[in-house]
Design an enzyme around this catalytic site. Structure first.
Site, PDB file in Angstrom:
ATOM      1  NE  ARG A  84       3.657   3.700  22.359  1.00 47.56           N
ATOM      2  CZ  ARG A  84       3.576   2.702  23.011  1.00 47.56           C
ATOM      3  NH1 ARG A  84       4.094   2.253  23.984  1.00 47.56           N
ATOM      4  NH2 ARG A  84       2.277   1.916  22.409  1.00 47.56           N
ATOM      5  CE  LYS A 232       0.576   7.949  24.062  1.00 47.51           C
ATOM      6  NZ  LYS A 232       0.625   7.377  22.645  1.00 47.51           N
ATOM      7  CG  HIS A 252      -3.459   6.219  25.519  1.00 53.26           C
ATOM      8  ND1 HIS A 252      -3.257   4.559  25.073  1.00 53.26           N
ATOM      9  CD2 HIS A 252      -3.025   6.844  24.359  1.00 53.26           C
ATOM     10  CE1 HIS A 252      -2.817   4.730  23.812  1.00 53.26           C
ATOM     11  NE2 HIS A 252      -2.655   6.175  23.382  1.00 53.26           N
ATOM     12  CG  ASP A 299      -2.257   9.667  21.812  1.00 57.58           C
ATOM     13  OD1 ASP A 299      -2.649   8.659  21.467  1.00 57.58           O
ATOM     14  OD2 ASP A 299      -1.185   9.953  22.218  1.00 57.58           O
ATOM     15  NE  ARG A 391       2.010   6.224  15.333  1.00 55.07           N
ATOM     16  CZ  ARG A 391       1.207   6.106  16.297  1.00 55.07           C
ATOM     17  NH1 ARG A 391       0.401   6.987  16.602  1.00 55.07           N
ATOM     18  NH2 ARG A 391       0.780   4.690  16.721  1.00 55.07           N
TER      19      ARG A 391
HETATM   20  P1  GTP Z   1      -2.399   5.864  18.693  1.00 51.88           P
HETATM   21  O1  GTP Z   1      -2.108   6.931  18.039  1.00 51.88           O
HETATM   22  O2  GTP Z   1      -1.112   4.685  18.494  1.00 51.88           O
HETATM   23  O3  GTP Z   1      -2.576   5.851  19.927  1.00 51.88           O
HETATM   24  O4  GTP Z   1      -3.757   5.002  17.927  1.00 51.88           O
HETATM   25  P2  GTP Z   1      -5.172   5.432  17.661  1.00 51.88           P
HETATM   26  O5  GTP Z   1      -5.951   4.800  18.749  1.00 51.88           O
HETATM   27  O6  GTP Z   1      -5.366   7.209  17.527  1.00 51.88           O
HETATM   28  O7  GTP Z   1      -5.408   4.769  16.333  1.00 51.88           O
HETATM   29  P3  GTP Z   1      -6.049   5.224  15.011  1.00 51.88           P
HETATM   30  O8  GTP Z   1      -7.280   6.099  15.063  1.00 51.88           O
HETATM   31  O9  GTP Z   1      -4.844   5.754  14.285  1.00 51.88           O
HETATM   32  O10 GTP Z   1      -6.589   3.733  14.263  1.00 51.88           O
HETATM   33  C1  GTP Z   1      -5.610   2.801  13.887  1.00 51.88           C
HETATM   34  C2  GTP Z   1      -6.003   1.789  12.957  1.00 51.88           C
HETATM   35  O11 GTP Z   1      -7.293   1.437  13.318  1.00 51.88           O
HETATM   36  C3  GTP Z   1      -6.132   2.522  11.587  1.00 51.88           C
HETATM   37  O12 GTP Z   1      -5.410   1.786  10.805  1.00 51.88           O
HETATM   38  C4  GTP Z   1      -7.542   2.812  11.297  1.00 51.88           C
HETATM   39  O13 GTP Z   1      -7.854   2.497   9.773  1.00 51.88           O
HETATM   40  C5  GTP Z   1      -8.085   1.424  12.214  1.00 51.88           C
HETATM   41  N1  GTP Z   1      -9.617   1.828  12.577  1.00 51.88           N
HETATM   42  C6  GTP Z   1      -9.778   2.827  13.283  1.00 51.88           C
HETATM   43  N2  GTP Z   1     -11.181   3.008  13.668  1.00 51.88           N
HETATM   44  C7  GTP Z   1     -11.858   1.806  13.025  1.00 51.88           C
HETATM   45  C8  GTP Z   1     -13.032   1.141  13.159  1.00 51.88           C
HETATM   46  O14 GTP Z   1     -13.924   1.899  13.366  1.00 51.88           O
HETATM   47  N3  GTP Z   1     -13.129  -0.132  12.356  1.00 51.88           N
HETATM   48  C9  GTP Z   1     -12.212  -0.766  11.791  1.00 51.88           C
HETATM   49  N4  GTP Z   1     -12.222  -1.916  11.142  1.00 51.88           N
HETATM   50  N5  GTP Z   1     -10.768  -0.261  11.604  1.00 51.88           N
HETATM   51  C10 GTP Z   1     -10.559   1.066  12.400  1.00 51.88           C
HETATM   52  C1  SPV Z   2       0.818   5.119  20.702  1.00 49.63           C
HETATM   53  O1  SPV Z   2       1.722   4.576  20.546  1.00 49.63           O
HETATM   54  O2  SPV Z   2      -0.074   5.278  21.546  1.00 49.63           O
HETATM   55  C2  SPV Z   2       0.864   6.703  20.167  1.00 49.63           C
HETATM   56  C3  SPV Z   2       2.152   6.848  19.234  1.00 49.63           C
HETATM   57  O3  SPV Z   2       0.066   7.546  20.194  1.00 49.63           O
HETATM   58  S1  SPV Z   2       3.555   7.292  20.264  1.00 49.63           S
HETATM   59  O4  SPV Z   2       3.438   8.717  20.446  1.00 49.63           O
HETATM   60  O5  SPV Z   2       4.788   7.191  19.695  1.00 49.63           O
HETATM   61  O6  SPV Z   2       3.175   6.723  21.436  1.00 49.63           O
HETATM   62 MN    MN Z   3      -1.500   6.855  21.867  1.00 45.23          MN
END
Ligand code: GTP
Ligand code: SPV
Ligand code: MN
Length: 612
Positions: A84, A232, A252, A299, A391
């Site tokens: 983004r 978003k 979010h 999300d 992704r």
């Molecule tokens: P968006 O799609 O960008 O909104 O992100 P999200 O909040 O869904 O993030 P996601 O669950 O994909 O996690 C992003 C990163 O954080 C990954 O690399 C995971 O491995 C790491 N992560 C998630 N949960 C944990 C946790 O409990 N501990 C640690 N150390 N890392 C974590």
């Molecule tokens: C984020 O950046 O919080 C996402 C990925 O979930 S995007 O849809 O690109 O915003």
């Molecule tokens: Mn997100």
């Protein structure tokens, strides 16, 4: 097919029952952008296959080995179009004050002129796709409608997974239905005979929102959050404005259903900033026996008071656009199983046998790969094989832990709300707020280390209130007031609002190692949170909120030493005072709009940190 160089008729190709206003808008966009043709998407599987074949033909997508991963593709973006772009994202409200200090503002009439100039002829040589979509189950009272036009077949294919799109959504739109027009172009017109590139985009980018008109325009990028406008741009930025006006919340947040060993069911929403663990928490595989966690969304959550006054939530999306790196069998097996097929991967690495790989998928990297830029890669090449914001795009229905109530048109009743951030220091593993107001203060003052999900410096600490910094479509302090108002409305209706908690999975020791094992072990924190609701888990008061009593979290088999545990819950008054100084300065940037209740909470916090 009739191709008229000056004017492509949108009406000619429109489905028979398409609403006249939708047709008129599509015609207007076609007249402006001058595509070769206009295609109305029906949302069928055949259409999706056609799009993917087209993407393979243009070199945008590579089909993975169907024996390894059926109907799945790797797409490599332009290396400049991977996340983004917050600096190019604008809230074009009539008054600058309504966008607030956290958003880029632009004067709407002026921005319309800029966009009109950019969009003029921008689809020449390309196809304009018309994609009607429903955010939320089709026909749900909580669902909202929109129509996106785009010249990117990759974006259309992504929307097929992420939203309910096509004929079913279009059929919902009548002459009196509200729907959001969302115009998108990659900004790369093709002259006659000009060869295309694999990932057309433009150096110039604009992601623009017109909150009063409920309208979106996006130029120059094909990356998810910049281009899949229902996500978003609509479901958060425009919807947060609609939600303010109509008394609900667009957040979010992930949504999950959890069943405890005694069979009691809870629903939980959690807001963590981008790439801070929502997908992982939504798919949590409990390490404690007899617990069950099921996924509703990863999300975005739309939350509204139900007939009984209690807050109910839906996942407005139909798929996951999840972070690949760090997603592996030992961290998030559920996500890995979800992507068995029918998945589009963007900017991951390609294995020599036609499958995908990224850092963290397996402990050991394959001996040879093609990296996300298309270059040959070996483990000693000294760079990442996948882009840190690589992704996967996959249907939620494919998730083995998808909850049976994930498409309930009435939504699920929320029992708890969690705010989180990525903090190497200071912020304890978990704390409960003392009241709704205190919880709103917690959400408003969350800070988090920046991730690769957006342009900027990874690791830099910034305030990310409610994980909505990049997504709130109006003045952030008005948004806090709206949260306070919604809590009050629930109480006034005689109902109890969800309890609010704060978590931090990312605290580190002096050697820079995570103190908390995270992932499936996060069930131990959820156990305490739900125990608080049931009155069975002990807490101790602290200046920042109610912390778990030392014995109140089950640590059997967690591999956490007593020292680590003490550090995870340690609240150092001196460093928290420094932090509250910063919070005070932060609140000042919002001026007089900061709600009184938020100021009061800051005051109380500082008094308590000083031992008063
Ligand atoms: P968006 O799609 O960008 O909104 O992100 P999200 O909040 O869904 O993030 P996601 O669950 O994909 O996690 C992003 C990163 O954080 C990954 O690399 C995971 O491995 C790491 N992560 C998630 N949960 C944990 C946790 O409990 N501990 C640690 N150390 N890392 C974590
Ligand atoms: C984020 O950046 O919080 C996402 C990925 O979930 S995007 O849809 O690109 O915003
Ligand atoms: Mn997100």
């Amino acid at each position: 097919m009739t191709v008229t160089p000056q004017r492509t008729s949108a009406a000619l190709s429109a489905p028979p029952k398409a609403d006249a206003k939708v047709i008129a808008w599509v015609q207007e966009m076609a007249d402006l952008t001058r595509p070769n043709r206009v295609v109305w998407c029906d949302g069928s599987e055949a259409e999706l296959h056609g799009l993917m074949n087209k993407l393979v033909g243009t070199g945008t997508a590579i089909k993975l080995d169907p024996k390894k991963r059926p109907d799945s593709y790797l797409v490599r973006s332009d290396p400049s179009d991977v996340a983004r772009v917050e600096s190019r994202t604008f809230i074009c409200s009539e008054r600058e004050e309504d966008a607030g200090p956290t958003n880029n503002w632009a004067e709407p009439a002026r921005m319309r002129r800029t966009l009109t100039d950019l969009f003029r002829g921008s689809m020449e040589g390309r196809t304009m796709y018309v994609v009607p979509f429903s955010m939320g189950p089709v026909g749900s009272p909580m669902a909202r409608l929109g129509v996106q036009v785009t010249d990117s077949p990759y974006v259309v294919a992504s929307m097929r997974t992420m939203t309910r799109m096509g004929d079913a959504a279009l059929a919902q739109i009548g002459p009196d239905t509200a729907w959001v027009p969302a115009a998108h172009t990659v900004g790369a017109p093709l002259a006659r005979g000009q060869a295309d590139v694999a990932w057309p985009c433009n150096e110039t980018k604009y992601i623009c929102h017109f909150p009063e008109d409920r309208e979106i325009w996006s130029y120059g990028s094909a990356y998810g959050g910049n281009a899949i406008l229902p996500k978003k741009a609509f479901a958060l930025r425009i919807a947060s404005v609609q939600a303010r006006d109509e008394g609900w919340l667009a957040e979010h947040m992930l949504l999950l259903k959890v069943t405890n060993p005694r069979g009691r069911v809870f629903h939980v929403a959690a807001a963590f900033p981008s790439a801070c663990g929502k997908t992982n928490f939504a798919m949590l595989a409990p390490t404690l026996p007899d617990w069950k966690v099921e996924t509703i969304g990863d999300d975005i959550a739309w939350i509204a008071p139900g007939p009984d006054g209690r807050l109910r939530a839906i996942n407005p999306e139909a798929g996951f656009f999840g972070v690949a790196p760090g997603t592996g069998l030992s961290t998030n097996r559920t996500a890995v199983e979800t992507m068995w097929g029918n998945t589009v991967f963007t900017n991951v690495a390609l294995t020599d046998d036609g499958d995908v790989w990224w850092e963290g998928l397996t402990d050991e990297a394959p001996a040879h790969l093609t990296d996300w830029t298309g270059a040959s890669w070996t483990p000693d090449s000294g760079r990442k094989a996948a882009h840190p914001n690589a992704r996967f795009t996959v249907a939620a229905a494919q998730c083995p832990t998808i909850s049976d109530d994930w498409e309930d048109p009435a939504g699920v009743v929320l029992d708890a709300i969690i705010f989180g951030g990525r903090r190497a220091t200071n912020v304890p593993l978990v704390a409960q707020s003392r009241s709704w107001e205190h919880g709103v203060f917690m959400g408003a003052t969350v800070s988090s280390e920046q991730t690769a999900a957006a342009e900027g410096t990874v690791g830099e600490l910034r305030r990310d209130p409610f994980a909505m910094l990049p997504f709130c479509g109006y003045h952030m302090a008005d948004y806090w007031q709206h949260w306070l108002d919604v809590g009050k409305a629930v109480t006034d209706a005689g109902a109890t609002p969800p309890a609010i908690f704060q978590v931090n999975w990312f605290r580190k020791d002096a050697d820079g190692r995570f103190l908390w094992p995270g992932f499936g072990e996060n069930i131990r924190v959820l156990d305490w949170i739900l125990g608080r609701l049931e009155g069975r888990a002990d807490g101790v008061d602290s200046p920042v909120g109610i912390l778990p009593a030392p014995w109140a979290i089950n640590l059997d088999g967690a591999g956490v030493t007593p020292d680590q545990w003490a550090e995870l819950l340690r609240v150092d008054p001196r460093s928290h005072l420094v932090e509250s100084d910063d919070a005070a300065r932060y609140l000042e940037t919002f001026g007089a709009k900061v709600p009184e209740a938020i100021r009061r909470e800051l005051h109380t916090l500082r008094d308590r940190l000083r031992g008063k």
